[in-house]
Design an enzyme around this catalytic site. Structure first.
Site, mmCIF file in Angstrom:
data_model
loop_
_atom_site.group_PDB
_atom_site.id
_atom_site.type_symbol
_atom_site.label_atom_id
_atom_site.label_comp_id
_atom_site.label_asym_id
_atom_site.label_seq_id
_atom_site.Cartn_x
_atom_site.Cartn_y
_atom_site.Cartn_z
ATOM 1 N N LYS A 22 0.845 -1.212 0.000
ATOM 2 C CA LYS A 22 0.000 0.000 0.000
ATOM 3 C C LYS A 22 0.872 1.252 0.000
ATOM 4 C CE LYS A 22 -1.683 1.441 4.098
ATOM 5 N NZ LYS A 22 -1.345 2.811 4.483
ATOM 6 N N ASN A 23 1.902 1.242 0.851
ATOM 7 C CA ASN A 23 2.696 2.468 1.048
ATOM 8 C C ASN A 23 3.731 2.714 -0.038
ATOM 9 O OD1 ASN A 23 1.146 2.956 3.239
ATOM 10 N ND2 ASN A 23 2.690 2.444 4.761
ATOM 11 N N CYS A 116 -4.444 12.084 13.153
ATOM 12 C CA CYS A 116 -5.185 10.826 13.128
ATOM 13 C C CYS A 116 -4.995 10.189 14.515
ATOM 14 C CB CYS A 116 -4.685 9.929 12.013
ATOM 15 S SG CYS A 116 -3.092 9.212 12.337
ATOM 16 N N ARG A 121 0.767 14.179 13.310
ATOM 17 C CA ARG A 121 1.174 13.956 11.913
ATOM 18 C C ARG A 121 1.368 15.265 11.131
ATOM 19 N NH1 ARG A 121 -0.628 8.708 10.627
ATOM 20 N NH2 ARG A 121 0.817 8.756 8.878
ATOM 21 N N ASP A 306 5.095 0.195 12.000
ATOM 22 C CA ASP A 306 3.860 -0.409 11.484
ATOM 23 C C ASP A 306 3.714 -1.872 11.880
ATOM 24 O OD1 ASP A 306 3.758 1.449 8.336
ATOM 25 O OD2 ASP A 306 3.295 1.989 10.404
ATOM 26 N N ARG A 398 -8.512 -0.502 5.010
ATOM 27 C CA ARG A 398 -7.661 0.491 4.344
ATOM 28 C C ARG A 398 -6.342 -0.134 3.918
ATOM 29 N NH1 ARG A 398 -7.058 5.929 7.527
ATOM 30 N NH2 ARG A 398 -5.778 6.156 5.675
HETATM 31 C C1 EPZ Z 1 4.458 6.838 6.591
HETATM 32 O O1 EPZ Z 1 3.692 7.838 7.228
HETATM 33 C C2 EPZ Z 1 3.533 5.633 6.437
HETATM 34 N N1 EPZ Z 1 2.406 5.993 5.578
HETATM 35 C C3 EPZ Z 1 3.047 5.174 7.803
HETATM 36 O O2 EPZ Z 1 2.255 4.008 7.605
HETATM 37 C C4 EPZ Z 1 4.257 4.819 8.665
HETATM 38 O O3 EPZ Z 1 3.818 4.457 9.948
HETATM 39 C C5 EPZ Z 1 5.203 6.026 8.743
HETATM 40 O O4 EPZ Z 1 5.569 6.448 7.414
HETATM 41 C C6 EPZ Z 1 6.478 5.704 9.506
HETATM 42 O O5 EPZ Z 1 7.148 4.643 8.881
HETATM 43 C C7 EPZ Z 1 2.588 6.023 4.244
HETATM 44 O O6 EPZ Z 1 3.662 5.763 3.722
HETATM 45 C C8 EPZ Z 1 1.382 6.363 3.406
HETATM 46 P P1 EPZ Z 1 6.572 10.102 8.732
HETATM 47 P P2 EPZ Z 1 4.279 9.359 7.292
HETATM 48 O O7 EPZ Z 1 6.446 11.391 7.990
HETATM 49 O O8 EPZ Z 1 5.115 9.612 6.117
HETATM 50 C C9 EPZ Z 1 7.046 13.413 12.103
HETATM 51 C C10 EPZ Z 1 0.428 2.602 7.893
HETATM 52 O O9 EPZ Z 1 0.080 1.997 8.902
HETATM 53 N N2 EPZ Z 1 6.918 14.408 11.014
HETATM 54 O O10 EPZ Z 1 7.692 9.189 8.384
HETATM 55 O O11 EPZ Z 1 3.122 10.246 7.558
HETATM 56 C C11 EPZ Z 1 5.763 12.610 12.322
HETATM 57 O O12 EPZ Z 1 4.891 13.299 13.181
HETATM 58 C C12 EPZ Z 1 0.875 4.043 7.990
HETATM 59 O O13 EPZ Z 1 0.478 2.104 6.744
HETATM 60 C C13 EPZ Z 1 7.006 15.758 11.319
HETATM 61 O O14 EPZ Z 1 7.178 16.141 12.477
HETATM 62 O O15 EPZ Z 1 5.206 9.286 8.573
HETATM 63 C C14 EPZ Z 1 6.283 11.325 12.933
HETATM 64 O O16 EPZ Z 1 6.482 11.522 14.323
HETATM 65 C C15 EPZ Z 1 0.624 4.603 9.362
HETATM 66 N N3 EPZ Z 1 6.892 16.668 10.314
HETATM 67 C C16 EPZ Z 1 7.644 11.136 12.259
HETATM 68 O O17 EPZ Z 1 7.989 12.418 11.709
HETATM 69 C C17 EPZ Z 1 6.703 16.288 9.007
HETATM 70 O O18 EPZ Z 1 6.625 17.169 8.128
HETATM 71 C C18 EPZ Z 1 7.656 10.125 11.121
HETATM 72 O O19 EPZ Z 1 6.549 10.430 10.296
HETATM 73 C C19 EPZ Z 1 6.600 14.905 8.718
HETATM 74 C C20 EPZ Z 1 6.724 13.982 9.730
#
Ligand code: EPZ
Length: 418
Positions: A22-23, A116, A121, A306, A398
């Site tokens: 998915k990702n 969420c 996020r 995840d 999802r």
């Molecule tokens: C991706 O989410 C995945 N989703 C998530 O999978 C996964 O849990 C996550 O990466 C971590 O591996 C998709 O790829 C669609 P991040 P993402 O930006 O990109 C902080 C699932 O279950 N952050 O890597 O949204 C954030 O708050 C989903 O399939 C900022 O502060 O995660 C978090 O603490 C859930 N500012 C950390 O970084 C930003 O601009 C990592 O988030 C961006 C992120």
């Protein structure tokens, strides 16, 4: 609202085919915005989130057709570079259209994705990177307004590892003027899969798989008529393997890639599982009660957040105490409250959960809160004595294709009630 009814106790046996990731599929579909030529993507999982992304692209003017697991997109006309709130709020990954829209059209209006269940996020790093590349970025009335005649390549050092942040900036950089360096880039396999897809469209990217991505911007991209095959879903793979371990069964996952989930396999072996692997399959058997495992989540190649909820479900019935620390999201223990309803003994101290294994769990009504928490409830229910009813399973739809069909084929007593 659909529910899943599970009667636990049966060890899982047999083979299960793993779907596309998915990702990886989500950013790859969004990347079709970068070209005006047709794009063909194979091994796309049939999931709610994929349907949402296709609806979002359709709303912009990108039409598509589906043949089995293959999606053919026609991005020749983008009528409106807008991602509306009513679609974005159902799927945060909609933010992935921001970079490609801006790079292709010179403008983008994308609703801020809300928070969420698992955390706030924020997307500040996405916006900061695009601004550094010369975009005018303004947030007003819940929407991101970004403009740039043409983005300028530059050196970006991400404050923290962000998967979709890396993906947005990588997509934007492919059409920018000059060279872009993305340092502290996410190394998740799904990021690399997107990069390989972009290269198949003519993008010039070096350092794929490392934390430094170097991109030479080009004027246009085209899919050169190829069919890109999305990589297999490592989290779905880990979920089924953990289910087999937790029910003391033996299964083989097919159409997967062992090297995508080394950290998960290491933990399952530590729990006592016998694991053998081939090029595109992984076999696991757990002939005895699992041992509890301790771990902390971290960016790839470390243990993936995840898979945290799923391994916690295993700890609930394991021998000993497992200490689980979540370092990526600030609220990713929602499944603990529901696991306790099944008899789990879990204490929470800040971002750490201490799980003391019990001899058996007992079925009860529980509620899904987010995608991976839902998966952990299914896993715990498969090991619990008696019947468990899991409500709000739209969360699970999802990210898991035909979950009850796949688990039933492995001998689980599970069915959906509408
Ligand atoms: C991706 O989410 C995945 N989703 C998530 O999978 C996964 O849990 C996550 O990466 C971590 O591996 C998709 O790829 C669609 P991040 P993402 O930006 O990109 C902080 C699932 O279950 N952050 O890597 O949204 C954030 O708050 C989903 O399939 C900022 O502060 O995660 C978090 O603490 C859930 N500012 C950390 O970084 C930003 O601009 C990592 O988030 C961006 C992120």
């Amino acid at each position: 609202m659909d529910k899943l009814v599970v009667r636990g106790g049966a060890p899982l046996h047999g083979e299960v085919a793993i779907s596309g990731a998915k990702n990886a599929a989500l950013p790859i579909l969004a990347a079709s915005l970068l070209t005006s030529r047709p794009v063909t993507v194979g091994n796309v999982p049939r999931l709610r989130d994929i349907a949402t992304m296709l609806a979002l692209l359709n709303d912009m003017g990108v039409s598509h057709s589906v043949e089995g697991d293959t999606v053919i997109l026609d991005p020749s006309h983008i009528d409106r570079p807008v991602a509306p709130y009513d679609l974005v709020r159902t799927m945060r990954a909609s933010i992935l259209v921001l970079g490609p829209l801006l790079a292709r059209c010179g403008e983008a209006v994308v609703s801020l994705p809300g928070g969420c269940a698992i955390g706030a996020r924020p997307v500040d790093l996405h916006l900061k990177g695009l601004a550094a590349m010369g975009a005018e970025v303004e947030v007003k009335k819940g929407y991101i307004h970004a403009r740039a005649k043409r983005l300028d390549g530059c050196r970006l050092v991400l404050d923290q590892v962000t998967v979709t942040g890396t993906e947005n900036l990588l997509m934007a950089a492919t059409l920018a003027r000059g060279t872009t360096l993305i340092e502290n880039a996410a190394r998740e396999p799904e990021v690399s899969d997107l990069a390989h897809f972009l290269v198949s469209m003519g993008a010039q990217i070096e350092g794929i798989g490392s934390d430094v991505l170097k991109v030479e911007g080009v004027k246009t991209l085209s899919a050169a008529g190829g069919r890109y095959h999305v990589l297999p879903d490592r989290i779905e793979t880990g979920t089924y393997l953990t289910a087999a371990a937790l029910t003391r069964g033996a299964i083989r996952t097919l159409g997967t890639r062992p090297e995508l989930l080394d950290a998960v396999l290491a933990k399952l072996r530590e729990a006592g599982a016998d694991i053998t692997t081939g090029e595109d399959w992984i076999e696991l058997s757990m002939p005895r009660r699992p041992r509890a495992v301790s771990f902390h989540t971290a960016p790839h190649p470390a243990f993936p957040t995840d898979m945290q909820a799923q391994l916690m479900a295993l700890n609930c019935i394991a021998e000993g105490v497992g200490v689980v620390t979540e370092t990526i999201f600030e609220n990713r223990f929602m499944h603990v409250l529901e696991l306790r309803r099944l008899g789990a003994q879990i204490a929470i101290e800040g971002n750490t959960a201490i799980c003391t294994g019990v001899d058996k769990l007992t079925g009860a009504p529980v509620m899904a809160t987010d995608l991976r928490a839902s998966a952990s409830l299914v896993l715990a229910a498969l090991a619990a004595e008696g019947e468990t009813v899991i409500d709000r399973i739209y969360h699970i739809d999802r990210g898991y294709e035909q979950i009850e069909t796949k688990f039933s084929s492995l001998g689980a007593e599970i069915h959906r009630v509408c």
